[in-house]
Design an enzyme around this catalytic site. Sequence first.
Site, PDB file in Angstrom:
ATOM      1  CB  ALA A 786      15.176 -44.721   4.980  1.00  0.00           C
ATOM      2  CG  PHE A 805      19.802 -48.276   7.113  1.00  0.00           C
ATOM      3  CD1 PHE A 805      19.121 -47.177   5.832  1.00  0.00           C
ATOM      4  CD2 PHE A 805      18.801 -49.188   7.508  1.00  0.00           C
ATOM      5  CE1 PHE A 805      17.631 -47.996   5.700  1.00  0.00           C
ATOM      6  CE2 PHE A 805      17.871 -48.722   7.703  1.00  0.00           C
ATOM      7  CZ  PHE A 805      16.831 -48.572   6.617  1.00  0.00           C
ATOM      8  CG  HIS A 806      18.169 -42.462  10.717  1.00  0.00           C
ATOM      9  ND1 HIS A 806      16.951 -42.458  11.169  1.00  0.00           N
ATOM     10  CD2 HIS A 806      18.506 -42.269  11.889  1.00  0.00           C
ATOM     11  CE1 HIS A 806      15.999 -41.967  11.755  1.00  0.00           C
ATOM     12  NE2 HIS A 806      17.715 -41.553  12.911  1.00  0.00           N
ATOM     13  CB  SER A 807      14.608 -47.635   9.125  1.00  0.00           C
ATOM     14  OG  SER A 807      14.370 -47.397  10.542  1.00  0.00           O
TER      15      SER A 807
END
Length: 954
Positions: A786, A805-807
């Site tokens: 992530a 943000f990219h989870s």
Amino acid sequence: MAPRFKDGDVVLAFSGSWVSWVHTMVAYSAFVSALIVGVSLHYHKIIQNEYYGYPDEWFPSVSATIGDRYPERSVFMVFIAITSGPRFVLVGLWYLLTARPNSTLPKVVALTGLLRTLTCGGWTYVTSTDDHGWHDIFMISYLVATLPWTLGCLALSPENSKAVKYRKYLAGGFFGTLVPLIYFFIQHKVHKVAGAYTIYAFFEWALILFDVAFDAVTALDFETFELVVKDVKGASKGNSKMLEDAAPEKQKDKQVQQVFGQAFSWNEAIDVVADVYNGFVFWSILTSLGMVVWYFPLWHMGISGYEVIIMTTVSPFLLGIRSVRSLVVKNLRLCHFLSLAGLLAYQVENPVLRLLTVGFAVWMSCLSWAATWYAEAGHPIRLESKILAWTMGLLTSTVVKFAYQTSNPIWPTTHAGNGGLNGLGFIIAVFAVLRSTRRGPLGISEMTARGRKEGSSILAGMGIGGVFFGLHSLLSDSSTMILWVWEGYPVRGPIAAPHGALTIAAMAVGLLIGLFHEGLAGSWTLYGIGCVGAALLTTRSNWIGYYGALTIAVYLMAVSVPLIGSAARKNPATAFGFGLLVYNFMTLFHVWVVAYAFVPGGPLVRERTDWVMITTMLLICCGVFTSVSSTTAAQRKRLDASPVSKKQRSYYVYVLGGLQLLSVAIAYFRFPTYDYVPYHKDDKVLTAGIWTIHFSLDNDMWSSEYRMRDVIKELEIDVIGLLESDLQRIIMGNRDTTQFLAEDLGMYVDFGPGPKRHTWGAALLSKFPIVNSTHHLLPSPVGELAPAIEATLDVYGEMVDVFIFHSGQEEDPEDRRLQSEYLSKLMGTSPRPSILLSYLVTKPLEGNYNTYVSETSGMHDIDPGDWDRWCEYILYKGLKRTGYARVSRSTITDTEIQVGKFVIGEQVPEDEKIRNQIIPESEVAEGRRFPQMFHGEGVRGHFYHVFDEPRYYA
């Protein structure tokens, strides 16, 4: 018949060297007088730049001295106008001195000299104050013409050792000065270092001194001329006779013995250009294959089955069948023509059929080039030309992608609407194939055909696989390795433009080493240096890592020459068929390290880019071993001594020089301006957005950056986070959409965690200066990594933190829980107003949502009442939020655009009910509203949806 020479009294006669001296004195007077006048009258004004003045800066640049103020500008222009007379005469005398029967080069050099004179007038009389664009165009044209003028003068120099020596020193000084000149300009423009512009100014003045001095050397050559003015009708009143006529002595037709001294032939030069263009087409087709294959697993979210098309590169295995080998070698023109199907694939709208078309083109292209090398193996000069054409084709492809911000205008993912030049590229390719294949192979010796006595074909194949993969994965785009070492703001390393030109220059140096010092290129010494470069690139960041990148660029280009030459003399099915199979394995290997969550056996190689690099160098080691054992020094010596080889090499060096000049010009024009302005600065509005761009391939397999640019601009987004944005791998075409968007929209850009950090990418584009940024990899014990960007922006004088943000995916709940805790604490530690632009994979008000929106983070949801979300969220704190909208994606990607508006400097309501109170658009100031064009049906498939209109808040 009129007499050839007319009799008459000599009115005036003087040595030709006086033309050079007058030119030198007047030219220097123009600059020196302007400097003296400027310093005397406007010292503090002409040393002032956009960031600093006296005492930080204390010496003026050339442009500020000659173009900004009266009267120094006028003094300069008077002298420079006087300079034009002797300048035109100087160019004419040089042509008369160097002209040779049946030689075109003197004419080319003379025309270049005239062009330099005219463009010099352009940048001196049209100053940057008058018209910055035209001033730059004339200046770049002048610098571009300087290289062929300099090389041409060196090549045509008469036998005058003193003049040749001075020319070499002064040319070296001129081009050597460009390196520190660019360095200190970047220190000033990018890093805003006080005093850097003064040092830059000294190098800029040095360029003037070297440039004029180089032409002053002609005084030593023009001593052979005497210019005579005769009165053939007796009209003059002066002395009846000043000098006796003297018949000119004949000059011996001798040229400097060097590569450039060969007679120039347009016919042979066009052959070389056609060969290089064919190499460019090969690399364009090969680099496009990954993208059209990637489209399918991208939409299937896993293995689709279409990935098998990458195996089309192994077509040289067919050359192991004697009848097929003979058929292909005898019909190379047809095979090359069939490979051009890849340039017409853009006409095929169906993605599956387009993939198959490109696959067929790659099959034929690899078969054609392997057969070409094999067929010419018995003829070293012609083999060398084909190897150079292929490697310079890669260099050309890289330069073209540098010009088109990492896209290639003849890829099957482009068309007229998104920057494509497919039709033109195909037409030129047809003529190039006709030209470069007009002479068939001369025949193959039996020893070459058997592939014996020259080392192991298996080892050669392994070397071919390693060098193909290294060239493709690292050098098919000038910014790939720059992004490997990028660590965010403040800038502590190279940036894509202008430093991409340095990558291209390193590639050219490597190719020259392979061309003129093949023994060194294939040596263990250079291999060891290449390994050091690979290690630095893989393990270090910023400038140290980039020095490793330049080293490996030099090595890969250099070693490709002996490795391909060695492989051509072996069994073609093994050397090239097996070699390209190894290349395919390496391609999958370097995809598996980041796509481990979606592929069989992926966790075994998770995040092991170091393994990929080690394997690449070991494969090249195998090729070096068999190349060293099979190429004799005697063969290389005979090739180097051949006049035909020298002449052929000269054309390739000319093309190489042209590509370098082009890359420098591109770097200049792409240099960031850093004068970006937000859309509503008077209202102090910050419009922020989040968008998952699906690797810049739209639903129909077209490159989507132009459509993305249009909607981002029309939505007036000042700050946007882009997710799934890392395209710097073979399967994605080694692209970087953020470069195009940032330059076209006028925005700062932070790429986010680089390709060697094994994420799908996060990027930040901002109209506001990025003061500082940090890249994070959040806890991901099971699933995909992530990525996150933590950046501080200077927004209307106030520091605002933005988090991109990219989870992790839905299948990995523990990863997502750990990531939510990490990011919540990270946001909570910020004392500044903050915005989160994110991909959270959670339902509103449930689960991890309550970790992101919590007392720990201090963040608020931009619209707590928006229940119809799962992936994208905008959170904020410490800012007055005034608007929120959801905009449909059209067919660009699989995810909508979410946009929020914030006002800087206004008090934030503490009461939650007041803060979340929705108001009608009529109560919102014009500058705080979302664009009207997206109401109703919107434009091009983009419209406000879910709420059918934006929401505004008190």
